[in-house]
Design a protein around this motif. Structure first.
Motif, PDB file in Angstrom:
ATOM      1  N   ASP A 156       0.715  -1.001  -0.025  1.00 37.44           N
ATOM      2  CA  ASP A 156      -0.168   0.015   0.021  1.00 37.44           C
ATOM      3  C   ASP A 156       0.888   1.059   0.133  1.00 37.44           C
ATOM      4  OD1 ASP A 156      -1.547   2.395   0.461  1.00 37.44           O
ATOM      5  OD2 ASP A 156      -2.870   1.003   1.950  1.00 37.44           O
ATOM      6  N   ALA A 157       1.196   1.774  -1.355  1.00 36.92           N
ATOM      7  CA  ALA A 157       2.029   2.926  -1.402  1.00 36.92           C
ATOM      8  C   ALA A 157       1.689   4.078  -0.693  1.00 36.92           C
ATOM      9  CB  ALA A 157       2.177   3.343  -2.654  1.00 36.92           C
ATOM     10  N   LYS A 158       0.226   4.433  -0.250  1.00 36.83           N
ATOM     11  CA  LYS A 158      -0.101   5.333   0.517  1.00 36.83           C
ATOM     12  C   LYS A 158       0.201   5.532   1.842  1.00 36.83           C
ATOM     13  CE  LYS A 158      -4.128   6.722  -2.340  1.00 36.83           C
ATOM     14  NZ  LYS A 158      -5.648   7.077  -2.344  1.00 36.83           N
ATOM     15  N   GLU A 190       7.048   1.742  -1.807  1.00 37.40           N
ATOM     16  CA  GLU A 190       6.428   1.462  -3.334  1.00 37.40           C
ATOM     17  C   GLU A 190       6.906   0.030  -3.646  1.00 37.40           C
ATOM     18  OE1 GLU A 190       4.271   1.184  -5.459  1.00 37.40           O
ATOM     19  OE2 GLU A 190       4.207   3.316  -6.056  1.00 37.40           O
ATOM     20  N   THR A 191       6.067  -0.737  -4.398  1.00 34.20           N
ATOM     21  CA  THR A 191       6.526  -2.013  -4.892  1.00 34.20           C
ATOM     22  C   THR A 191       7.676  -1.805  -5.927  1.00 34.20           C
ATOM     23  OG1 THR A 191       5.114  -1.791  -7.116  1.00 34.20           O
ATOM     24  CG2 THR A 191       4.254  -2.576  -4.977  1.00 34.20           C
ATOM     25  N   ASN A 194       6.717  -1.003  -9.619  1.00 35.68           N
ATOM     26  CA  ASN A 194       6.418   0.185  -9.757  1.00 35.68           C
ATOM     27  C   ASN A 194       7.559   1.176  -9.542  1.00 35.68           C
ATOM     28  OD1 ASN A 194       3.726  -0.388 -10.450  1.00 35.68           O
ATOM     29  ND2 ASN A 194       3.109   0.089  -8.472  1.00 35.68           N
ATOM     30  N   GLY A 224       5.893  -3.575 -14.010  1.00 39.10           N
ATOM     31  CA  GLY A 224       5.645  -2.014 -13.647  1.00 39.10           C
ATOM     32  C   GLY A 224       5.012  -1.211 -15.033  1.00 39.10           C
ATOM     33  N   ILE A 231       2.299   6.016 -13.331  1.00 46.67           N
ATOM     34  CA  ILE A 231       2.251   4.508 -13.009  1.00 46.67           C
ATOM     35  C   ILE A 231       0.813   4.046 -12.600  1.00 46.67           C
ATOM     36  CG2 ILE A 231       2.946   2.938 -11.048  1.00 46.67           C
ATOM     37  CD1 ILE A 231       5.194   3.969 -12.658  1.00 46.67           C
ATOM     38  N   TYR A 232       0.364   2.937 -13.398  1.00 48.23           N
ATOM     39  CA  TYR A 232      -0.891   2.443 -13.197  1.00 48.23           C
ATOM     40  C   TYR A 232      -1.134   1.733 -12.093  1.00 48.23           C
ATOM     41  CZ  TYR A 232      -4.913  -0.348 -13.815  1.00 48.23           C
ATOM     42  OH  TYR A 232      -6.386  -1.123 -13.583  1.00 48.23           O
ATOM     43  N   ARG A 233      -2.119   1.841 -11.288  1.00 49.66           N
ATOM     44  CA  ARG A 233      -2.537   1.331  -9.853  1.00 49.66           C
ATOM     45  C   ARG A 233      -3.800   0.703 -10.122  1.00 49.66           C
ATOM     46  NH1 ARG A 233       1.316   2.909  -6.580  1.00 49.66           N
ATOM     47  NH2 ARG A 233       2.468   5.046  -6.963  1.00 49.66           N
ATOM     48  N   HIS A 237      -4.164  -2.786  -4.858  1.00 49.50           N
ATOM     49  CA  HIS A 237      -2.511  -2.877  -4.855  1.00 49.50           C
ATOM     50  C   HIS A 237      -1.918  -4.089  -5.417  1.00 49.50           C
ATOM     51  CE1 HIS A 237      -3.574   0.208  -1.957  1.00 49.50           C
ATOM     52  NE2 HIS A 237      -4.119  -0.706  -1.019  1.00 49.50           N
ATOM     53  N   GLU A 239      -1.588  -4.670  -8.906  1.00 52.82           N
ATOM     54  CA  GLU A 239      -1.420  -4.462 -10.506  1.00 52.82           C
ATOM     55  C   GLU A 239      -0.235  -4.846 -10.480  1.00 52.82           C
ATOM     56  OE1 GLU A 239       0.514  -1.492  -8.054  1.00 52.82           O
ATOM     57  OE2 GLU A 239      -1.591  -1.904  -7.964  1.00 52.82           O
TER      58      GLU A 239
END
Length: 412
Positions: A156-158, A190-191, A194, A224, A231-233, A237, A239
């Motif tokens: 979860d990048a947020k 971030e992943t 990504n 990614g 970046i497509y999301r 989470h 993707e």
């Protein structure tokens, strides 16, 4: 009155960010060209540039010689005005790098990860290593913009939380909060897929492209996706998990729990497993001369044998390439990208594996133009992960969405 002052400040900040982005994208570029590009007056550009130079973001280059009259002084991003830290939290090792604003690695250190280690222990060692490297390079707080972390699995990048990392068995680990608390530095998680795509978009083969896909293949496989310059999301989470499409229903069990995933048959982990199996069955290989104990065989030794022309290893890489080709073709048929970039460990043997990938694309992609989709190795190869992690900070800093390198909490 207060509102008017606020609007003026917002406009000044917007113009500053616009100038910085223009210098990053088009530099070396003269002040007059920046003004024409952004429709800003010469005094406004001069004031903004003067501040950016003073703050260490921008530097002047020597004017070109020749011609009549005074030559304009070109401007470019000052690579050594600020620094960022990139962290790759891998399944088998943690890599920490310190980069300049060009994402060039200035220092790099790593340590192995053991499956039985708790998340807190690994994160604690990571923070200690970060402190040591900062001290080693004698960097001040003012010079450091922040820490970018590339994490495998679902993130979860947020919130900066590792939701699920199957290769480590992590669930709901608050990576961002832990590192930020123990270093005092602003941290973005971030992943790895990504962040690597972001690294390619800013500093690699994806520069100037609105659409492309980066596929990372080593102990795991993921992608990614850059769509319309972003970046497509996905909503949950997950993707880009190309490594978990089924390519062989009767294939081996994957770390995710399913059977026959692309990752289970074409990753470095799968390649090592297949090589060991065939060696134990008595097949001949150069590897028998390179290693004393087959059980201790490493992927780097396998790559070495492949480069030396080992038939057994090349046959296994050929099969892995075919499976990867199915995955690449799936991405082509779904997204129709103009470019696919191969990164990660397998990029080290790109010359050996890309022909079979392209062969499968030729057989399976829909439409003659899609069959011609370029597939190229990242020039960063396995370093794409930490470079992508560093880019998480650099990109936000230049875009004006990174407030401060250090949080209010001092490092502990």
């Amino acid at each position: 009155m207060q509102s008017k002052k606020m609007n003026i400040e917002l406009m000044r900040r917007f113009n500053t960010v616009s100038v910085l982005k223009a210098i990053h994208r088009y530099g070396p570029i003269a002040r007059a060209d920046i003004g024409n590009l952004l429709n800003l007056s010469r005094p406004s550009v001069s004031e903004i540039v003067s501040n950016l130079i003073q703050e260490g973001w921008v530097r002047e280059r020597e004017a070109e010689k020749g011609g009549r009259g005074r030559r304009p002084i070109p401007l470019e991003i000052n690579p050594y005005g600020k620094y960022v830290i990139g962290v790759q939290l891998g399944a088998f090792q943690v890599i920490v790098v310190i980069c300049n604003l060009r994402a060039e690695i200035l220092a790099e250190r790593c340590f192995p990860v053991l499956q039985e280690q708790e998340p807190e222990q690994i994160l604690s060692m990571t923070c200690q290593l970060i402190h040591q490297m900062i001290e080693q390079l004698s960097l001040s707080k003012e010079q450091l913009l922040g820490i970018g972390v590339a994490m495998h699995g679902i993130v979860d990048a947020k919130t900066g939380v590792s939701i699920f990392a199957p290769n480590l068995g992590w669930r709901n680990v608050p990576i961002r909060d832990y590192i930020q608390h123990h270093t005092g530095m602003l941290t973005i998680v971030e992943t790895d897929c990504n962040s690597s795509a972001l690294g390619e978009m800013w500093f690699g083969l994806g520069q100037g492209l609105s659409h492309f896909i980066t596929v990372l293949a080593d102990y795991g496989i993921g992608s990614g996706i850059v769509f319309d310059g972003k970046i497509y999301r996905g909503i949950h989470h997950t993707e880009g998990q190309i490594g978990h499409i089924t390519v062989d229903e009767d294939g081996p069990r994957c770390a995710c729990g399913n059977y026959g995933c692309l990752e289970a048959v074409a990753s470095e982990t799968a390649i090592v497993r297949q090589v060991k199996k065939r060696l134990r069955m008595g097949e001949d290989s150069l590897l028998l001369e390179l290693v004393e104990d087959v059980n201790q065989l490493t992927i780097q030794q396998i790559y070495q044998a492949a480069i030396l022309g080992d038939d057994l290893v090349r046959d296994i890489l050929l099969q892995a390439g075919r499976y990867l080709g199915i995955g690449f073709t799936t991405l082509i048929n779904l997204f129709n990208p103009p470019l696919l970039i191969l990164g990660g460990g397998l990029a080290q043997v790109a010359d050996l594996i890309l022909p079979s990938i392209r062969e499968m694309i030729q057989k399976r992609a829909l439409g003659e133009e899609a069959k011609k989709t370029p597939v190229v190795p990242s020039r960063f190869r396995s370093k794409l992960y930490p470079i992508g992690a560093a880019t998480l900070i650099i990109a936000r800093a230049i875009e004006g969405t990174l407030e401060s390198g250090y949080t209010e909490m001092d490092s502990t």
